[in-house]
Design an enzyme around this catalytic site. Sequence first.
Site, PDB file in Angstrom:
ATOM      1  N   GLY A 102      16.433   3.168  12.489  1.00 44.99           N
ATOM      2  CA  GLY A 102      15.698   2.297  11.568  1.00 44.99           C
ATOM      3  C   GLY A 102      15.024   1.124  12.243  1.00 44.99           C
ATOM      4  O   GLY A 102      14.718   0.118  11.591  1.00 44.99           O
TER       5      GLY A 102
ATOM      6  N   SER B   2      12.248   1.618  14.196  1.00 46.34           N
ATOM      7  CA  SER B   2      10.854   1.958  14.373  1.00 46.34           C
ATOM      8  C   SER B   2      10.454   2.362  15.794  1.00 46.34           C
ATOM      9  O   SER B   2       9.374   2.021  16.271  1.00 46.34           O
ATOM     10  CB  SER B   2      10.033   0.742  13.923  1.00 46.34           C
ATOM     11  OG  SER B   2       8.762   1.128  13.640  1.00 46.34           O
ATOM     12  N   SER B   3      11.336   3.127  16.430  1.00 48.06           N
ATOM     13  CA  SER B   3      10.985   3.629  17.760  1.00 48.06           C
ATOM     14  C   SER B   3       9.766   4.543  17.660  1.00 48.06           C
ATOM     15  O   SER B   3       8.934   4.594  18.562  1.00 48.06           O
ATOM     16  CB  SER B   3      12.158   4.412  18.351  1.00 48.06           C
ATOM     17  OG  SER B   3      12.519   5.467  17.491  1.00 48.06           O
TER      18      SER B   3
ATOM     19  N   ARG C  95      10.735  -2.815  15.474  1.00 44.36           N
ATOM     20  CA  ARG C  95      10.823  -3.895  14.480  1.00 44.36           C
ATOM     21  C   ARG C  95      12.118  -3.790  13.696  1.00 44.36           C
ATOM     22  O   ARG C  95      12.748  -2.740  13.621  1.00 44.36           O
ATOM     23  CB  ARG C  95       9.632  -3.869  13.516  1.00 44.36           C
ATOM     24  CG  ARG C  95       9.527  -2.635  12.625  1.00 44.36           C
ATOM     25  CD  ARG C  95      10.100  -2.846  11.243  1.00 44.36           C
ATOM     26  NE  ARG C  95      10.157  -1.613  10.496  1.00 44.36           N
ATOM     27  CZ  ARG C  95      11.226  -0.846  10.427  1.00 44.36           C
ATOM     28  NH1 ARG C  95      12.326  -1.149  11.077  1.00 44.36           N
ATOM     29  NH2 ARG C  95      11.224   0.257   9.710  1.00 44.36           N
TER      30      ARG C  95
ATOM     31  N   GLU D 123      12.262  -2.921   1.211  1.00 45.97           N
ATOM     32  CA  GLU D 123      12.487  -1.604   1.840  1.00 45.97           C
ATOM     33  C   GLU D 123      11.869  -0.501   0.995  1.00 45.97           C
ATOM     34  O   GLU D 123      12.085  -0.450  -0.228  1.00 45.97           O
ATOM     35  CB  GLU D 123      13.990  -1.395   2.000  1.00 45.97           C
ATOM     36  CG  GLU D 123      14.386  -0.731   3.284  1.00 45.97           C
ATOM     37  CD  GLU D 123      14.012  -1.523   4.540  1.00 45.97           C
ATOM     38  OE1 GLU D 123      12.941  -1.256   5.115  1.00 45.97           O
ATOM     39  OE2 GLU D 123      14.795  -2.398   4.941  1.00 45.97           O
TER      40      GLU D 123
ATOM     41  N   ASP E  62       5.571  -0.533   9.815  1.00 49.07           N
ATOM     42  CA  ASP E  62       5.999  -0.480  11.210  1.00 49.07           C
ATOM     43  C   ASP E  62       4.829  -0.707  12.157  1.00 49.07           C
ATOM     44  O   ASP E  62       4.912  -1.488  13.105  1.00 49.07           O
ATOM     45  CB  ASP E  62       6.637   0.878  11.511  1.00 49.07           C
ATOM     46  CG  ASP E  62       7.796   1.170  10.579  1.00 49.07           C
ATOM     47  OD1 ASP E  62       8.187   0.261   9.839  1.00 49.07           O
ATOM     48  OD2 ASP E  62       8.296   2.298  10.600  1.00 49.07           O
TER      49      ASP E  62
HETATM   50  P1  NG1 Z   1      11.806   3.525   9.824  1.00 51.87           P
HETATM   51  O1  NG1 Z   1      12.930   2.653   9.531  1.00 51.87           O
HETATM   52  O2  NG1 Z   1      11.128   3.211  11.117  1.00 51.87           O
HETATM   53  O3  NG1 Z   1      12.162   4.949   9.716  1.00 51.87           O
HETATM   54  C1  NG1 Z   1      10.366   3.978   7.557  1.00 51.87           C
HETATM   55  C2  NG1 Z   1       8.845   3.981   7.377  1.00 51.87           C
HETATM   56  C3  NG1 Z   1       8.325   2.631   6.874  1.00 51.87           C
HETATM   57  C4  NG1 Z   1       9.094   2.169   5.656  1.00 51.87           C
HETATM   58  C5  NG1 Z   1      10.608   2.210   5.966  1.00 51.87           C
HETATM   59  C6  NG1 Z   1      11.446   1.839   4.771  1.00 51.87           C
HETATM   60  C7  NG1 Z   1       7.489   5.337   8.901  1.00 51.87           C
HETATM   61  C8  NG1 Z   1       6.799   5.395  10.203  1.00 51.87           C
HETATM   62  N1  NG1 Z   1       8.180   4.237   8.634  1.00 51.87           N
HETATM   63  O4  NG1 Z   1      10.692   3.189   8.672  1.00 51.87           O
HETATM   64  O5  NG1 Z   1       6.955   2.737   6.586  1.00 51.87           O
HETATM   65  O6  NG1 Z   1       8.773   2.940   4.529  1.00 51.87           O
HETATM   66  O7  NG1 Z   1      11.011   3.518   6.382  1.00 51.87           O
HETATM   67  O8  NG1 Z   1      11.153   0.551   4.347  1.00 51.87           O
HETATM   68  O9  NG1 Z   1       7.427   6.290   8.132  1.00 51.87           O
END
Ligand code: NG1
Length: 446
Positions: free
Chosen positions: A129, A131-132, A27, A33, A176
């Site tokens: 960032g 969401s893999s 995503r 954020e 995510d």
């Molecule tokens: P990503 O960008 O996938 O690391 C993380 C958190 C989200 C959210 C975002 C910031 C996990 C799985 N994902 O996402 O829940 O807090 O940072 O908006 O921890």
Amino acid sequence: MSQNRKEIDFHSITGFAEEFTVRSPGRVNLLGEHTDYNGLPVLPMAIDFHATITGRSRPDRQVRVWADQFDHEMVEFSLDSTIPKHPQGHWINYVKAGMQGILDEQTDATNPLRGCDLVVAGNVPQGVGLSSSSALVVASALALLQANQISFDRIALAERMAAAEHYVGTRGGGMDQATCLLGKKGHLLNIDFFPLRVNPVRLPDSVTVVICDSLVRARKTENALQAYNLRAVECRFAAMLLKKYLEHHQRPSNFQRLGDLTGEPWHYTYTEIETLIREALADEYEYETICAELKTIEKINAILDDYSFNNTAEYGKMVFACGKRFRHIITDSIRVERSVELLEKKDVEAFGRLMNEGHASARDDFEISCPELNRLVESAQEFGALGSRLTGAGFGGCTVNLVYNRNVDGFMKKMDGAFYSQKKVRIEDVMFISEPANGAEIRSFP
Ligand code: NG1
């Protein structure tokens, strides 16, 4: 980043015929954020990049997983009530996290879950960032459910997966996993949490979402773990300080997350919460001040231990920017709320301006940007993006840019010239376009 994906040859890897394939998207977040774990809204979309798992069920409780990306490395484990973890950062922990989440909800001890053979592949770029990690967690859970022919409700599963991902050591929210399961073609998702609610908002046809990689890697289970968890801790301490403040002013104070203040018995608007934060919180607190204000050292230390800091000797030097962090959280929530109204009116220019403001807030108040992300955002704004900001956890990773369709080619060429042309990268690996995509899909074979 490349959208090319090769087919998994399940039979040649495992020696068996495949029974099902699961595809679970990554995503990109357009606004809101770090708001999710504070119980406040986000505005992401699923992208056309996926974790893909092909599998078959087994008659016993063993799970065998081959990773197509990692030289077909195979890991085997059993579906015991507590699945032991691999070392921090190992890819199999994401698979285990999803499966542990399913096991924890399994109440029928007389009918234990069957295991499965799985081959994992995918093209969601890692540590940028997008969401893999959640794509893999969700795909793994879906594979186990499919191997056992168990039906599920997507909202309930998304909530369960948000908690399940804490298994890997990060303390994120539910954005995510919800996007991954509930993505809708052509739409952004306006998501609220606790309980999870998803309202799809159409992305106007006049604009394209362009994602640009800063080339700075921030892996949440490796180099960025402490930075990410520190933001979560700062928000937790900020909520505790706010609670003290409300108690002191004889106002109801029994809340857990900032977002709870929009519900019973407070019914505060976001603007009222913004005022409250300004009145109640200082920008920063030293460790000793936090302990004094909250009248406990033990609890503070226990929370820090719980968020994987594990170095008590260093706690005394820590500084917690509670007021600044909550200022970002509430102003980003206000931006998400306004964006939904603007998108309904197809006002993409005003929406883009809110994205730009979101970047400034993430950079200055939440302090999750870095020079490379800032340069990308500044260049994008100069080259005609309606809005540009970092996306996801931050500390590296990607920017998300909103561009009029007619300007996309020119925009990408200029970004290439300004940022990538000096570097040894293929442009399709660092800049790409995705329409808002559907959530996870399962296909079974007879
Ligand atoms: P990503 O960008 O996938 O690391 C993380 C958190 C989200 C959210 C975002 C910031 C996990 C799985 N994902 O996402 O829940 O807090 O940072 O908006 O921890």
